[in-house]
Design an enzyme around this catalytic site. Structure first.
Site, PDB file in Angstrom:
ATOM      1  N   ARG A  83       0.844  -1.196   0.000  1.00 50.53           N
ATOM      2  CA  ARG A  83       0.000   0.000   0.000  1.00 50.53           C
ATOM      3  C   ARG A  83       0.878   1.244   0.000  1.00 50.53           C
ATOM      4  NH1 ARG A  83      -1.951   0.548   4.454  1.00 50.53           N
ATOM      5  NH2 ARG A  83      -1.412  -1.400   5.496  1.00 50.53           N
ATOM      6  N   TYR A 223      -1.345  -3.594  -6.876  1.00 47.57           N
ATOM      7  CA  TYR A 223      -1.169  -4.291  -5.599  1.00 47.57           C
ATOM      8  C   TYR A 223      -2.479  -4.342  -4.796  1.00 47.57           C
ATOM      9  CZ  TYR A 223      -0.194  -5.296  -0.819  1.00 47.57           C
ATOM     10  OH  TYR A 223      -0.284  -5.845   0.427  1.00 47.57           O
ATOM     11  N   GLY A 225      -3.908  -4.037  -1.623  1.00 45.96           N
ATOM     12  CA  GLY A 225      -4.539  -2.989  -0.817  1.00 45.96           C
ATOM     13  C   GLY A 225      -4.837  -1.726  -1.621  1.00 45.96           C
ATOM     14  N   LYS A 232      -9.592  -2.560   1.828  1.00 48.81           N
ATOM     15  CA  LYS A 232      -9.316  -1.414   2.696  1.00 48.81           C
ATOM     16  C   LYS A 232     -10.066  -0.160   2.245  1.00 48.81           C
ATOM     17  CE  LYS A 232      -6.087  -3.806   4.923  1.00 48.81           C
ATOM     18  NZ  LYS A 232      -6.201  -4.373   6.233  1.00 48.81           N
ATOM     19  N   HIS A 252     -10.721  -2.460  11.600  1.00 52.52           N
ATOM     20  CA  HIS A 252      -9.626  -3.303  11.108  1.00 52.52           C
ATOM     21  C   HIS A 252      -9.404  -4.435  12.114  1.00 52.52           C
ATOM     22  CE1 HIS A 252      -5.158  -3.253   9.557  1.00 52.52           C
ATOM     23  NE2 HIS A 252      -5.885  -4.141   8.923  1.00 52.52           N
ATOM     24  N   SER A 274      -1.467  -3.650  10.302  1.00 49.28           N
ATOM     25  CA  SER A 274      -1.084  -4.582   9.245  1.00 49.28           C
ATOM     26  C   SER A 274       0.216  -5.296   9.614  1.00 49.28           C
ATOM     27  CB  SER A 274      -0.896  -3.830   7.926  1.00 49.28           C
ATOM     28  OG  SER A 274      -2.132  -3.299   7.524  1.00 49.28           O
ATOM     29  N   CYS A 276       0.742  -7.440  11.979  1.00 44.68           N
ATOM     30  CA  CYS A 276       0.977  -7.559  13.430  1.00 44.68           C
ATOM     31  C   CYS A 276       0.208  -8.714  14.052  1.00 44.68           C
ATOM     32  CB  CYS A 276       0.641  -6.252  14.132  1.00 44.68           C
ATOM     33  SG  CYS A 276       1.801  -4.940  13.725  1.00 44.68           S
ATOM     34  N   GLY A 277      -0.299  -9.640  13.239  1.00 41.29           N
ATOM     35  CA  GLY A 277      -0.789 -10.881  13.823  1.00 41.29           C
ATOM     36  C   GLY A 277      -2.281 -11.152  13.764  1.00 41.29           C
ATOM     37  N   ASP A 299      -9.454  -9.815   9.087  1.00 40.78           N
ATOM     38  CA  ASP A 299      -8.941  -8.474   8.773  1.00 40.78           C
ATOM     39  C   ASP A 299      -9.929  -7.344   9.053  1.00 40.78           C
ATOM     40  OD1 ASP A 299      -6.617  -7.058   7.741  1.00 40.78           O
ATOM     41  OD2 ASP A 299      -7.847  -6.533   6.016  1.00 40.78           O
ATOM     42  N   ASN A 390       6.419  -8.454   2.081  1.00 39.80           N
ATOM     43  CA  ASN A 390       4.964  -8.228   2.030  1.00 39.80           C
ATOM     44  C   ASN A 390       4.300  -9.121   0.981  1.00 39.80           C
ATOM     45  OD1 ASN A 390       2.562  -6.924   2.911  1.00 39.80           O
ATOM     46  ND2 ASN A 390       2.619  -5.589   1.108  1.00 39.80           N
ATOM     47  N   SER A 391       4.923 -10.264   0.665  1.00 37.51           N
ATOM     48  CA  SER A 391       4.276 -11.185  -0.274  1.00 37.51           C
ATOM     49  C   SER A 391       3.022 -11.766   0.382  1.00 37.51           C
ATOM     50  CB  SER A 391       5.242 -12.293  -0.686  1.00 37.51           C
ATOM     51  OG  SER A 391       5.757 -12.958   0.449  1.00 37.51           O
ATOM     52  N   ARG A 392       2.068 -12.173  -0.449  1.00 32.39           N
ATOM     53  CA  ARG A 392       0.741 -12.502   0.072  1.00 32.39           C
ATOM     54  C   ARG A 392       0.192 -13.800  -0.496  1.00 32.39           C
ATOM     55  NH1 ARG A 392      -1.594  -8.454   3.708  1.00 32.39           N
ATOM     56  NH2 ARG A 392       0.018  -6.848   3.721  1.00 32.39           N
ATOM     57  N   ARG A 423       2.904  -3.854  17.831  1.00 27.29           N
ATOM     58  CA  ARG A 423       4.232  -4.443  17.909  1.00 27.29           C
ATOM     59  C   ARG A 423       5.121  -3.483  18.694  1.00 27.29           C
ATOM     60  NH1 ARG A 423       6.801  -8.034  14.054  1.00 27.29           N
ATOM     61  NH2 ARG A 423       4.882  -8.560  12.976  1.00 27.29           N
ATOM     62  N   PHE A 517       1.943 -16.663  18.960  1.00 26.45           N
ATOM     63  CA  PHE A 517       1.269 -17.619  18.079  1.00 26.45           C
ATOM     64  C   PHE A 517       0.268 -18.475  18.858  1.00 26.45           C
ATOM     65  CE2 PHE A 517       5.292 -16.435  16.013  1.00 26.45           C
ATOM     66  CZ  PHE A 517       4.785 -15.943  14.825  1.00 26.45           C
ATOM     67  N   GLU A 519       0.374 -19.964  21.555  1.00 25.24           N
ATOM     68  CA  GLU A 519       0.329 -19.729  23.003  1.00 25.24           C
ATOM     69  C   GLU A 519      -0.521 -18.508  23.353  1.00 25.24           C
ATOM     70  OE1 GLU A 519       1.184 -22.264  24.239  1.00 25.24           O
ATOM     71  OE2 GLU A 519       2.728 -23.092  22.909  1.00 25.24           O
TER      72      GLU A 519
HETATM   73  P1  GDP Z   1      -1.842  -9.390   9.900  1.00 22.58           P
HETATM   74  O1  GDP Z   1      -1.333  -8.646   8.717  1.00 22.58           O
HETATM   75  O2  GDP Z   1      -2.223  -8.474  11.026  1.00 22.58           O
HETATM   76  O3  GDP Z   1      -2.920 -10.346   9.555  1.00 22.58           O
HETATM   77  O4  GDP Z   1      -0.613 -10.238  10.492  1.00 22.58           O
HETATM   78  P2  GDP Z   1      -0.220 -11.784  10.316  1.00 22.58           P
HETATM   79  O5  GDP Z   1      -1.030 -12.674  11.187  1.00 22.58           O
HETATM   80  O6  GDP Z   1      -0.161 -12.111   8.876  1.00 22.58           O
HETATM   81  O7  GDP Z   1       1.247 -11.750  10.927  1.00 22.58           O
HETATM   82  C1  GDP Z   1       2.217 -10.849  10.465  1.00 22.58           C
HETATM   83  C2  GDP Z   1       3.570 -11.264  10.949  1.00 22.58           C
HETATM   84  O8  GDP Z   1       3.599 -11.274  12.377  1.00 22.58           O
HETATM   85  C3  GDP Z   1       3.964 -12.655  10.497  1.00 22.58           C
HETATM   86  O9  GDP Z   1       5.314 -12.613  10.118  1.00 22.58           O
HETATM   87  C4  GDP Z   1       3.773 -13.494  11.735  1.00 22.58           C
HETATM   88  O10 GDP Z   1       4.641 -14.581  11.740  1.00 22.58           O
HETATM   89  C5  GDP Z   1       4.066 -12.525  12.868  1.00 22.58           C
HETATM   90  N1  GDP Z   1       3.296 -12.857  14.103  1.00 22.58           N
HETATM   91  C6  GDP Z   1       1.974 -13.101  14.186  1.00 22.58           C
HETATM   92  N2  GDP Z   1       1.606 -13.416  15.459  1.00 22.58           N
HETATM   93  C7  GDP Z   1       2.739 -13.355  16.200  1.00 22.58           C
HETATM   94  C8  GDP Z   1       3.026 -13.586  17.595  1.00 22.58           C
HETATM   95  O11 GDP Z   1       2.159 -13.902  18.417  1.00 22.58           O
HETATM   96  N3  GDP Z   1       4.321 -13.417  17.992  1.00 22.58           N
HETATM   97  C9  GDP Z   1       5.310 -13.074  17.120  1.00 22.58           C
HETATM   98  N4  GDP Z   1       6.551 -12.939  17.582  1.00 22.58           N
HETATM   99  N5  GDP Z   1       5.091 -12.867  15.792  1.00 22.58           N
HETATM  100  C10 GDP Z   1       3.824 -13.004  15.334  1.00 22.58           C
HETATM  101  P1  PGA Z   2      -2.916  -5.594   5.334  1.00 23.99           P
HETATM  102  O1  PGA Z   2      -3.974  -5.378   4.200  1.00 23.99           O
HETATM  103  O2  PGA Z   2      -1.662  -4.923   4.917  1.00 23.99           O
HETATM  104  O3  PGA Z   2      -3.575  -4.964   6.535  1.00 23.99           O
HETATM  105  O4  PGA Z   2      -2.788  -7.082   5.500  1.00 23.99           O
HETATM  106  C1  PGA Z   2      -3.717  -5.673   2.900  1.00 23.99           C
HETATM  107  C2  PGA Z   2      -3.190  -4.482   2.195  1.00 23.99           C
HETATM  108  O5  PGA Z   2      -3.875  -3.455   2.209  1.00 23.99           O
HETATM  109  O6  PGA Z   2      -2.115  -4.566   1.640  1.00 23.99           O
HETATM  110 MN    MN Z   3      -3.763 -10.439   7.689  1.00 24.66          MN
END
Ligand code: GDP
Ligand code: PGA
Ligand code: MN
Length: 610
Positions: A83, A223, A225, A232, A252, A274, A276-277, A299, A390-392, A423, A517, A519
């Site tokens: 984006r 791309y 987004g 978005k 979001h 984005s 961040c998990g 999302d 940022n590959s998807r 984060r 993850f 946990e």
């Molecule tokens: P989204 O874009 O918010 O959906 O994020 P993703 O679930 O795709 O995660 C983005 C990145 O954060 C990836 O590289 C994950 O491996 C990492 N990640 C996700 N959850 C955790 C976590 O609980 N701990 C850590 N250290 N990294 C995480």
């Molecule tokens: P994200 O959304 O980055 O929050 O995963 C997709 C994008 O807009 O690229």
């Molecule tokens: Mn995501």
């Protein structure tokens, strides 16, 4: 500027599958302006999809993979990978209504710019018309859109991400419904005889939103987004403006269902910036005995009050557009199973020699040889990543093995808890519960995160990202925060409890203090029990924290001491944080709600910094 005459556009429209004049006028006006060679209406049929796939394979836009089944790969232009927030605009009549965080250009001026760049922009290409509905077509308030685009990649991806085609067009016609006008061009017209490239795009990009007209114009990027406009652009930027006017929330957030060993279920929504998990948490498989998690969305959540005063959330999307790197058999086996079920479009991942895909973190062992996302040979000795950070993966959500049965409920599920998180290496505890709605809104308003590769720009810089919506609020952020406060004042509201989490806090040696993850289910368990009133907490200056031993660590190889470190509220860190919060509220300016300014003073007081 070439404008084809009305007659030839009418020729292109003879096969239009609708007589709806609003739809036809929209499509006609874009065709007159962008002068495509042909117009194709997306029906959602399998035949049409096959034919689009074959064409896109022939032109080199996508490559068919040997596995997973029915899966395709696209490599973008190296300058079109994320984006582009500095090229994203909110064009409200008044600058003040766009607020201090959005780029603003007056609508008349932006329409002038768009007139120029879109003139003839689809020359030599087909204009696809994609009717779509965000959320369920049988929702009490179905939300329609029509995206016109000259990108087959967008058509194929939108076919995964949203309910598209006849299902939407028929409902628009039947209900005489309004729809959000979404106009997209890659901005690369073809002269007669000119060869196309695999990923056409332009060095000039405009991702523009007109919240008052409820329309979106996106130019120059293919791309996700920037180009899959249901996501978005509509479901957050435009929908947040609609939600503000109508008294609901477009957020979001992931949505998940959590069931305890007694069989009681609760629904949780969580907002993380984005990369961040969200996708990971949405698909969590708890490894605490008797606990079960199921997925509803990864999302976006639209939340409206139900008749019982609870906020009901729907996932308006139909697919996942997940960050590939870091998604693996250890971290997110659910996502891997969904991907293996097929029907994917991958972008900017690496290719294996047997026609499959790979990215960093998919497997522990790196393949001996790959073709990287730029098309170069790659080996484990290579100094650059094989897959773009940022590959998807773009995958039908129905593939997710943990999908909750109620994911297609037209009006969603009642939310018991909302998590905010980002984060942060320091300062923010692993988990705290806020004391009430306004305190929760305050914690959301100061959400902060180190930046990631999901947007173009420097990575790892701490920035404030209110409710993880910073790049997605379609109006003034202060008004948005006031809207959140006002939601809390709704008569008869039975509001979710609000928590703040940070999976990313680090030890002195820079290792993660919390394993994260799978946990994270242990934190969800605490959240669940707090909502039920069965878990104890201690009051800290920043919120309620688990008591010693309050997080179930059974079967986990970390010490209570380490968890206490992850939970610690350090006065020196918070003194600094408070200064940064003051600066943040100054930046947000006069629209910041008085209720939130009061929260800052209460925090200052609790920290003993008055
Ligand atoms: P989204 O874009 O918010 O959906 O994020 P993703 O679930 O795709 O995660 C983005 C990145 O954060 C990836 O590289 C994950 O491996 C990492 N990640 C996700 N959850 C955790 C976590 O609980 N701990 C850590 N250290 N990294 C995480
Ligand atoms: P994200 O959304 O980055 O929050 O995963 C997709 C994008 O807009 O690229
Ligand atoms: Mn995501």
């Amino acid at each position: 500027m070439t404008v084809i005459d009305r007659g030839s556009v009418e020729d292109l429209l003879v096969n239009a599958p609708t007589k709806n004049s609003k739809v036809l006028d929209f499509v006609r006006s874009i065709a007159e302006r962008t002068t495509p060679d042909a117009i194709e209406w997306i029906t959602g049929s399998e035949e049409q999809r096959s034919s689009l796939l074959s064409q896109a394979i022939d032109t080199g836009t996508i490559v068919k993979l040997s596995h997973p089944e029915d899966s395709y790969y696209a490599a973008s232009d190296p300058d079109d990978v994320a984006r582009v927030e500095d090229r994203t605009f909110i064009c409200s009549e008044k600058e003040e209504d766009a607020g201090p965080l959005n780029n603003w250009v007056a609508p008349a001026e932006m329409k002038g710019i768009l007139n120029d760049v879109f003139a003839g922009a689809m020359r030599g290409r087909t204009m696809y018309v994609i009717p779509f509905v965000m959320g369920h077509v049988d929702a009490t308030q179905p939300m329609f859109g029509i995206e016109v685009t000259d990108s087959p990649y967008v058509v194929l991806s939108m076919g995964i991400m949203a309910r598209t085609g006849d299902v939407a067009l028929e409902a628009i016609d039947r209900l005489g419904a309004d729809f959000v006008e979404c106009v997209h061009s890659v901005g690369a017209p073809l002269e007669p005889g000119q060869d196309d490239v695999a990923w056409p795009c332009s060095s000039t990009k405009y991702i523009t939103h007109f919240p008052e007209d409820r329309s979106i114009w996106s130019y120059g990027s293919g791309y996700g987004g920037n180009a899959l406009l249901g996501k978005k652009a509509y479901a957050l930027r435009i929908a947040s403006a609609i939600a503000h006017d109508e008294g609901w929330l477009a957020e979001h957030m992931l949505i998940l269902k959590l069931t305890n060993p007694e069989g009681e279920s609760k629904y949780v929504a969580a907002a993380f910036p984005s990369a961040c998990g969200k996708t990971n948490l949405a698909m969590i498989e708890p490894n605490i005995p008797g606990w079960k998690a199921e997925t509803l969305g990864d999302d976006i959540a639209w939340m409206r009050f139900g008749p019982d005063g609870q906020l009901y959330a729907v996932n308006p999307e139909f697919g996942l557009f997940g960050v590939a790197p870091g998604t693996g058999y250890v971290t997110n086996p659910t996502a891997m199973t969904a991907i293996e079920a097929g029907g994917n479009v991958f972008t900017n991942v690496a290719l294996t020699d047997d026609g499959g895909v790979w990215w960093e973190g998919m497997t522990d062992e790196k393949p001996a040889h790959l073709t990287d996302w730029r098309g170069n040979d790659w080996t484990p000795e290579s100094e650059t990543p094989a897959a773009h950070p940022n590959s998807r993966f773009c995958t039908p959500i129905a593939n997710v093995p943990t999908i909750a049965p109620e994911w297609q409920n037209p009006d969603g599920v009642p939310i018991s808890a909302i998590l905010f998180g980002g984060r942060r290496k320091t300062t923010m505890p692993l988990v705290t519960q806020t004391s009430d709605w306004n305190h929760g809104v305050f914690m959301g308003s100061i959400l902060s995160s180190e930046t990631t590769a999901a947007a173009v720009g420097k990575v790892g810089v701490v920035r404030r990202d209110p409710m993880a919506m910073r790049p997605f609020i379609g109006y003034n952020v202060g008004d948005y925060l006031q809207h959140w406060i006002n939601i809390g004042k709704t008569d008869g509201a039975r509001l979710p409890k609000i928590f703040y989490v940070n999976w990313f806090r680090r030890a002195e040696d820079n290792s993660f203090l919390w394993p994260g993850f799978t946990e994270n289910a242990r934190i969800l368990k605490w959240v669940f029990e707090r909502v039920n009133g069965t878990a104890d907490a201690v009051q800290t200056p920043v919120g309620f924290a688990p008591v010693a031993g309050g997080i179930d660590l059974d079967g986990l190889d970390i010490t209570e001491e380490q968890v206490q470190k992850a939970l610690e509220v350090k006065p020196d860190e918070w003194a600094e944080e408070l200064q940064s919060i003051d600066a943040w509220y100054d930046e947000l300016g006069e629209h910041v709600p008085a209720e939130l300014r009061a929260e800052v003073e209460e925090l200052r007081d609790r920290l003993g910094l008055k």
